[in-house]
Design a protein around this motif. Structure first.
Motif, PDB file in Angstrom:
ATOM      1  N   LEU A   1     -25.150  13.807  -0.919  1.00  0.00           N
ATOM      2  CA  LEU A   1     -24.736  12.881   0.113  1.00  0.00           C
ATOM      3  C   LEU A   1     -25.954  12.536   0.946  1.00  0.00           C
ATOM      4  CD1 LEU A   1     -21.320  14.371   1.200  1.00  0.00           C
ATOM      5  CD2 LEU A   1     -21.756  12.442  -0.291  1.00  0.00           C
ATOM      6  N   VAL A   2     -26.466  11.353   0.775  1.00  0.00           N
ATOM      7  CA  VAL A   2     -27.731  10.987   1.401  1.00  0.00           C
ATOM      8  C   VAL A   2     -27.530  10.713   2.878  1.00  0.00           C
ATOM      9  CG1 VAL A   2     -28.676  10.069  -0.731  1.00  0.00           C
ATOM     10  CG2 VAL A   2     -27.407   8.555   0.785  1.00  0.00           C
ATOM     11  N   GLU A   3     -28.628  10.461   3.570  1.00  0.00           N
ATOM     12  CA  GLU A   3     -28.577  10.370   5.027  1.00  0.00           C
ATOM     13  C   GLU A   3     -27.624   9.280   5.506  1.00  0.00           C
ATOM     14  OE1 GLU A   3     -31.585   9.773   8.840  1.00  0.00           O
ATOM     15  OE2 GLU A   3     -32.384  10.090   6.826  1.00  0.00           O
ATOM     16  N   ARG A   4     -27.559   8.172   4.782  1.00  0.00           N
ATOM     17  CA  ARG A   4     -26.668   7.093   5.198  1.00  0.00           C
ATOM     18  C   ARG A   4     -25.805   6.675   4.012  1.00  0.00           C
ATOM     19  NH1 ARG A   4     -27.369   4.871   9.960  1.00  0.00           N
ATOM     20  NH2 ARG A   4     -26.445   2.875   9.341  1.00  0.00           N
ATOM     21  N   ASP A   5     -24.876   7.566   3.619  1.00  0.00           N
ATOM     22  CA  ASP A   5     -23.954   7.254   2.540  1.00  0.00           C
ATOM     23  C   ASP A   5     -22.943   6.217   3.026  1.00  0.00           C
ATOM     24  OD1 ASP A   5     -23.996   7.973  -0.051  1.00  0.00           O
ATOM     25  OD2 ASP A   5     -22.922   9.843   0.201  1.00  0.00           O
ATOM     26  N   THR A   6     -22.725   5.178   2.264  1.00  0.00           N
ATOM     27  CA  THR A   6     -21.712   4.187   2.592  1.00  0.00           C
ATOM     28  C   THR A   6     -20.458   4.483   1.796  1.00  0.00           C
ATOM     29  OG1 THR A   6     -23.363   2.481   3.061  1.00  0.00           O
ATOM     30  CG2 THR A   6     -21.129   1.736   2.583  1.00  0.00           C
ATOM     31  N   LEU A   7     -19.355   4.739   2.495  1.00  0.00           N
ATOM     32  CA  LEU A   7     -18.097   5.109   1.851  1.00  0.00           C
ATOM     33  C   LEU A   7     -16.992   4.165   2.294  1.00  0.00           C
ATOM     34  CD1 LEU A   7     -18.199   9.002   2.223  1.00  0.00           C
ATOM     35  CD2 LEU A   7     -18.905   7.631   0.267  1.00  0.00           C
ATOM     36  N   ASN A   8     -15.955   4.120   1.469  1.00  0.00           N
ATOM     37  CA  ASN A   8     -14.783   3.306   1.768  1.00  0.00           C
ATOM     38  C   ASN A   8     -13.662   4.214   2.255  1.00  0.00           C
ATOM     39  OD1 ASN A   8     -13.376   0.860   1.887  1.00  0.00           O
ATOM     40  ND2 ASN A   8     -12.454   1.191  -0.120  1.00  0.00           N
ATOM     41  N   PHE A   9     -13.183   4.010   3.488  1.00  0.00           N
ATOM     42  CA  PHE A   9     -12.102   4.819   4.056  1.00  0.00           C
ATOM     43  C   PHE A   9     -10.807   4.009   3.968  1.00  0.00           C
ATOM     44  CE2 PHE A   9     -15.822   6.802   5.745  1.00  0.00           C
ATOM     45  CZ  PHE A   9     -15.492   8.144   5.841  1.00  0.00           C
ATOM     46  N   VAL A  10      -9.862   4.529   3.181  1.00  0.00           N
ATOM     47  CA  VAL A  10      -8.577   3.865   2.975  1.00  0.00           C
ATOM     48  C   VAL A  10      -7.510   4.579   3.794  1.00  0.00           C
ATOM     49  CG1 VAL A  10      -6.797   3.238   1.299  1.00  0.00           C
ATOM     50  CG2 VAL A  10      -9.224   3.074   0.678  1.00  0.00           C
ATOM     51  N   THR A  11      -6.854   3.825   4.652  1.00  0.00           N
ATOM     52  CA  THR A  11      -5.774   4.341   5.492  1.00  0.00           C
ATOM     53  C   THR A  11      -4.445   3.861   4.928  1.00  0.00           C
ATOM     54  OG1 THR A  11      -7.214   4.178   7.436  1.00  0.00           O
ATOM     55  CG2 THR A  11      -4.856   4.445   7.833  1.00  0.00           C
ATOM     56  N   SER A  12      -3.544   4.789   4.627  1.00  0.00           N
ATOM     57  CA  SER A  12      -2.237   4.416   4.087  1.00  0.00           C
ATOM     58  C   SER A  12      -1.134   5.103   4.876  1.00  0.00           C
ATOM     59  CB  SER A  12      -2.124   4.783   2.602  1.00  0.00           C
ATOM     60  OG  SER A  12      -2.372   6.160   2.403  1.00  0.00           O
ATOM     61  N   VAL A  13      -0.002   4.417   5.009  1.00  0.00           N
ATOM     62  CA  VAL A  13       1.158   4.926   5.741  1.00  0.00           C
ATOM     63  C   VAL A  13       2.330   4.997   4.777  1.00  0.00           C
ATOM     64  CG1 VAL A  13       2.762   4.529   7.639  1.00  0.00           C
ATOM     65  CG2 VAL A  13       0.336   3.954   7.917  1.00  0.00           C
ATOM     66  N   LEU A  14       2.990   6.171   4.713  1.00  0.00           N
ATOM     67  CA  LEU A  14       4.159   6.377   3.854  1.00  0.00           C
ATOM     68  C   LEU A  14       5.373   6.636   4.716  1.00  0.00           C
ATOM     69  CD1 LEU A  14       1.734   6.865   1.881  1.00  0.00           C
ATOM     70  CD2 LEU A  14       3.185   8.545   0.722  1.00  0.00           C
ATOM     71  N   ASN A  15       6.532   6.109   4.299  1.00  0.00           N
ATOM     72  CA  ASN A  15       7.763   6.354   5.044  1.00  0.00           C
ATOM     73  C   ASN A  15       8.450   7.623   4.552  1.00  0.00           C
ATOM     74  OD1 ASN A  15       9.019   5.686   2.616  1.00  0.00           O
ATOM     75  ND2 ASN A  15       9.653   3.638   3.286  1.00  0.00           N
ATOM     76  N   MET A  16       9.675   7.860   5.059  1.00  0.00           N
ATOM     77  CA  MET A  16      10.391   9.096   4.717  1.00  0.00           C
ATOM     78  C   MET A  16      10.742   9.181   3.231  1.00  0.00           C
ATOM     79  SD  MET A  16      12.934   9.683   7.984  1.00  0.00           S
ATOM     80  CE  MET A  16      13.545   7.985   7.951  1.00  0.00           C
TER      81      MET A  16
ATOM     82  N   ASN B   1       8.738   8.393   0.942  1.00  0.00           N
ATOM     83  CA  ASN B   1       7.434   8.526   0.280  1.00  0.00           C
ATOM     84  C   ASN B   1       6.968   7.209  -0.324  1.00  0.00           C
ATOM     85  OD1 ASN B   1       5.387  10.482   0.003  1.00  0.00           O
ATOM     86  ND2 ASN B   1       5.801  10.716  -2.165  1.00  0.00           N
ATOM     87  N   GLU B   2       7.412   6.100   0.263  1.00  0.00           N
ATOM     88  CA  GLU B   2       6.995   4.777  -0.162  1.00  0.00           C
ATOM     89  C   GLU B   2       5.832   4.316   0.714  1.00  0.00           C
ATOM     90  OE1 GLU B   2      11.464   3.161  -1.358  1.00  0.00           O
ATOM     91  OE2 GLU B   2      10.644   2.848   0.658  1.00  0.00           O
ATOM     92  N   GLN B   3       4.825   3.743   0.093  1.00  0.00           N
ATOM     93  CA  GLN B   3       3.701   3.226   0.866  1.00  0.00           C
ATOM     94  C   GLN B   3       4.116   1.924   1.539  1.00  0.00           C
ATOM     95  OE1 GLN B   3      -0.607   3.470  -0.433  1.00  0.00           O
ATOM     96  NE2 GLN B   3      -0.312   1.274  -0.640  1.00  0.00           N
ATOM     97  N   VAL B   4       4.050   1.895   2.860  1.00  0.00           N
ATOM     98  CA  VAL B   4       4.495   0.724   3.604  1.00  0.00           C
ATOM     99  C   VAL B   4       3.338  -0.014   4.265  1.00  0.00           C
ATOM    100  CG1 VAL B   4       6.800   1.635   4.033  1.00  0.00           C
ATOM    101  CG2 VAL B   4       4.958   2.165   5.640  1.00  0.00           C
TER     102      VAL B   4
ATOM    103  N   TYR C   1       6.860   8.949   9.708  1.00  0.00           N
ATOM    104  CA  TYR C   1       5.843   8.457   8.781  1.00  0.00           C
ATOM    105  C   TYR C   1       4.757   9.507   8.574  1.00  0.00           C
ATOM    106  CZ  TYR C   1       8.025   3.936   9.600  1.00  0.00           C
ATOM    107  OH  TYR C   1       8.932   2.922   9.692  1.00  0.00           O
ATOM    108  N   LYS C   2       4.055   9.381   7.456  1.00  0.00           N
ATOM    109  CA  LYS C   2       2.902  10.214   7.152  1.00  0.00           C
ATOM    110  C   LYS C   2       1.690   9.302   6.989  1.00  0.00           C
ATOM    111  CE  LYS C   2       1.423  14.482   6.340  1.00  0.00           C
ATOM    112  NZ  LYS C   2       1.828  15.224   5.137  1.00  0.00           N
ATOM    113  N   LEU C   3       0.627   9.640   7.679  1.00  0.00           N
ATOM    114  CA  LEU C   3      -0.600   8.851   7.669  1.00  0.00           C
ATOM    115  C   LEU C   3      -1.661   9.587   6.870  1.00  0.00           C
ATOM    116  CD1 LEU C   3      -2.469   6.560   8.829  1.00  0.00           C
ATOM    117  CD2 LEU C   3      -2.866   8.089  10.779  1.00  0.00           C
ATOM    118  N   PHE C   4      -2.297   8.905   5.916  1.00  0.00           N
ATOM    119  CA  PHE C   4      -3.351   9.483   5.093  1.00  0.00           C
ATOM    120  C   PHE C   4      -4.638   8.678   5.263  1.00  0.00           C
ATOM    121  CE2 PHE C   4       0.501  10.850   2.983  1.00  0.00           C
ATOM    122  CZ  PHE C   4       0.217  12.154   2.588  1.00  0.00           C
ATOM    123  N   VAL C   5      -5.760   9.387   5.311  1.00  0.00           N
ATOM    124  CA  VAL C   5      -7.068   8.742   5.256  1.00  0.00           C
ATOM    125  C   VAL C   5      -7.822   9.371   4.094  1.00  0.00           C
ATOM    126  CG1 VAL C   5      -9.262   8.313   6.402  1.00  0.00           C
ATOM    127  CG2 VAL C   5      -7.140   8.264   7.725  1.00  0.00           C
TER     128      VAL C   5
END
Length: 444
Positions: free
Chosen positions: A216-231, A233-236, A266-270
């Motif tokens: 992991l270099v000094e300035r790694d560029t990454l993609n952060f995906v935020t997803s929300v699931l309901n009760m 377990n469906e991605q909304v 809801y459940k929040l994932f990153v």
């Protein structure tokens, strides 16, 4: 990119954010609780993680007395940390006095006493036990919750727990100050709301396919995906943000738009991905937390507007139910639902609707105590409990030789006894006494 300095402005802030028992109120009274949150981060100790613990105690739950021209309340707070073997690992106890200038402030539904403490713990699973004792009334309230403290000492990429941000402000010097959103309810927050977490970019990390290691270099560029699931377990909801990480600790803010989410849990994932990765199996690191969407004053037991409407069957008239259910959109249905309860609010000038809280506390109690082949609120015992509350007296006859098992619930205010008989012997108690005439009294 220089890391922003985070100031936690928590202290001194008002945050907007089987058998029937003979009791005056339902056993599970959500309004008697206070909100707590616990979030783990890296610490200066390589072997331990830092656990930040927050509690928000509503002024409504404290007993204020007039003293020297002001109104004063005092409470004692204890919290204990227990490991998986239920052994006490850490315990803290302290007292606090709150002084406000007016009586209105002492009963304000938007005022809280906020507590914050930090402790160091090894990575692992724990239980937190909070006990709040009001010194004036001697009433006690307890909250327990489970949590997992992350291991941030290992090399590679890791993400801290997620903090809900109640308020975010940028200082003149560019520093960010945040007030934690201690309540899991984001319904009252402005939309979108922010989340805060830390990304630890150290040493070597596994490649997305797990076949080797990458630096992991000094300035790694990454993609952060935020997803929300309901009760279900469906991605909304899903969104992604590309962020350049520095080596070491990175303090990150993302936002979540809750404006289109109906009430519910809801459940929040990153997930953090290499720029070319897109599937959860290929994430380099991830973190998650739960949150809920409620309107102000909405009981915690209300998680589904359609089910909550069905659960009005014993107290609403047929035309009132038809009107709510006929709404063409969920937003309109929620509006009509609230209109129904606003008419029954005993204190319409406050956020809380005590009548609604009591009703859904009874529904929750019925579901926990009277469930048989169907949900507890649909059973005969559940129906009577929801309409009339806890009986003044209960006679139980489970083993009489000349009759099937039965119970008699006595209600003195309506001068009526309800008799339930278990015809099958499997605990399925059915109401055998007429209810129609006495049922109409609470509905008028």
């Amino acid at each position: 990119m220089k890391n922003p300095t985070i100031l936690l402005l928590a202290l001194g802030v008002h945050i907007a954010f089987g058998q029937v028992e003979l009791t005056d109120k339902p056993a599970n009274n959500a309004s008697a609780l206070f909100d707590v949150d616990a979030i783990s981060f890296v610490s200066d100790s390589s072997a331990l993680s830092r656990l930040d613990i927050f509690a928000a105690i509503p002024y409504e739950q404290l007993s204020f007395v007039k003293k020297d021209g002001a109104f004063v309340a005092s409470y004692e707070m204890t919290f204990g940390v227990y490991d998986e073997k239920n052994a006490l690992v850490n315990e803290k106890l302290w007292t606090k006095e709150i002084k406000v200038a007016s009586f209105d402030r002492s009963v304000s539904s938007g005022s809280y006493a906020v507590e914050q403490r930090s402790i160091l713990l090894p990575a692992g699973k724990y239980q937190l036990a909070f006990l709040l004792r009001d010194i004036e009334s001697r009433n006690t309230r307890r909250v327990r919750r489970e949590l997992t403290v992350g291991d941030y000492a290992k090399p590679g990429l890791s993400l801290s727990d997620i903090m809900l941000v109640g308020r975010l402000a940028v200082q003149d010097d560019g520093r960010k100050s945040i007030t934690p959103g201690i309540s899991p309810n984001v319904g009252a927050m402005s939309s979108p709301f922010h989340i805060f977490f830390e990304a630890y970019n150290t040493g070597r990390s596994k490649t997305p396919d797990g076949s080797g290691h990458r630096r992991l270099v000094e300035r790694d560029t990454l993609n952060f995906v935020t997803s929300v699931l309901n009760m279900k377990n469906e991605q909304v909801q899903v969104s992604d943000t590309t962020i350049a990480l520095s080596e070491g600790r990175n303090q990150l803010f993302l936002h979540v738009d809750q404006s289109a989410l109906p009430i519910g849990d809801y459940k929040l994932f990153v997930h953090a991905y290499a720029p070319s990765s897109s599937t959860p199996q290929q994430s380099l690191a991830n973190t998650s937390r739960s949150f809920i969407v409620r309107w102000k004053g909405m009981p915690k037991g209300v998680k589904d507007i359609d089910l909550a409407t069905d659960q009005l069957a014993y107290i609403a008239k047929e035309k009132e139910l038809d009107y709510i259910k006929a709404a063409s959109t969920q937003e309109e249905k929620q509006k009509r639902f609230l209109e129904f309860w606003k008419k029954k609010d005993p204190n319409p000038n406050t956020i809380r609707n005590e009548k609604m809280e009591e009703h859904y506390a009874r529904v929750e109690y019925a579901n926990k105590n009277f469930k048989h082949y169907t949900d507890g609120w649909r059973t005969d015992m559940g129906m009577v409990y929801i309409i009339f509350g806890s009986p003044n007296n209960v006679e139980r006859h489970p083993f009489d030789s000349d009759s099937k098992p039965y119970e008699v619930w006595a209600y003195y205010e309506v001068n009526y006894n309800f008799v339930f008989v278990d015809q099958t012997g499997f605990g399925d108690y059915r109401l055998t006494t007429p209810i129609w005439d006495v049922w109409q009294r609470p509905r008028n």
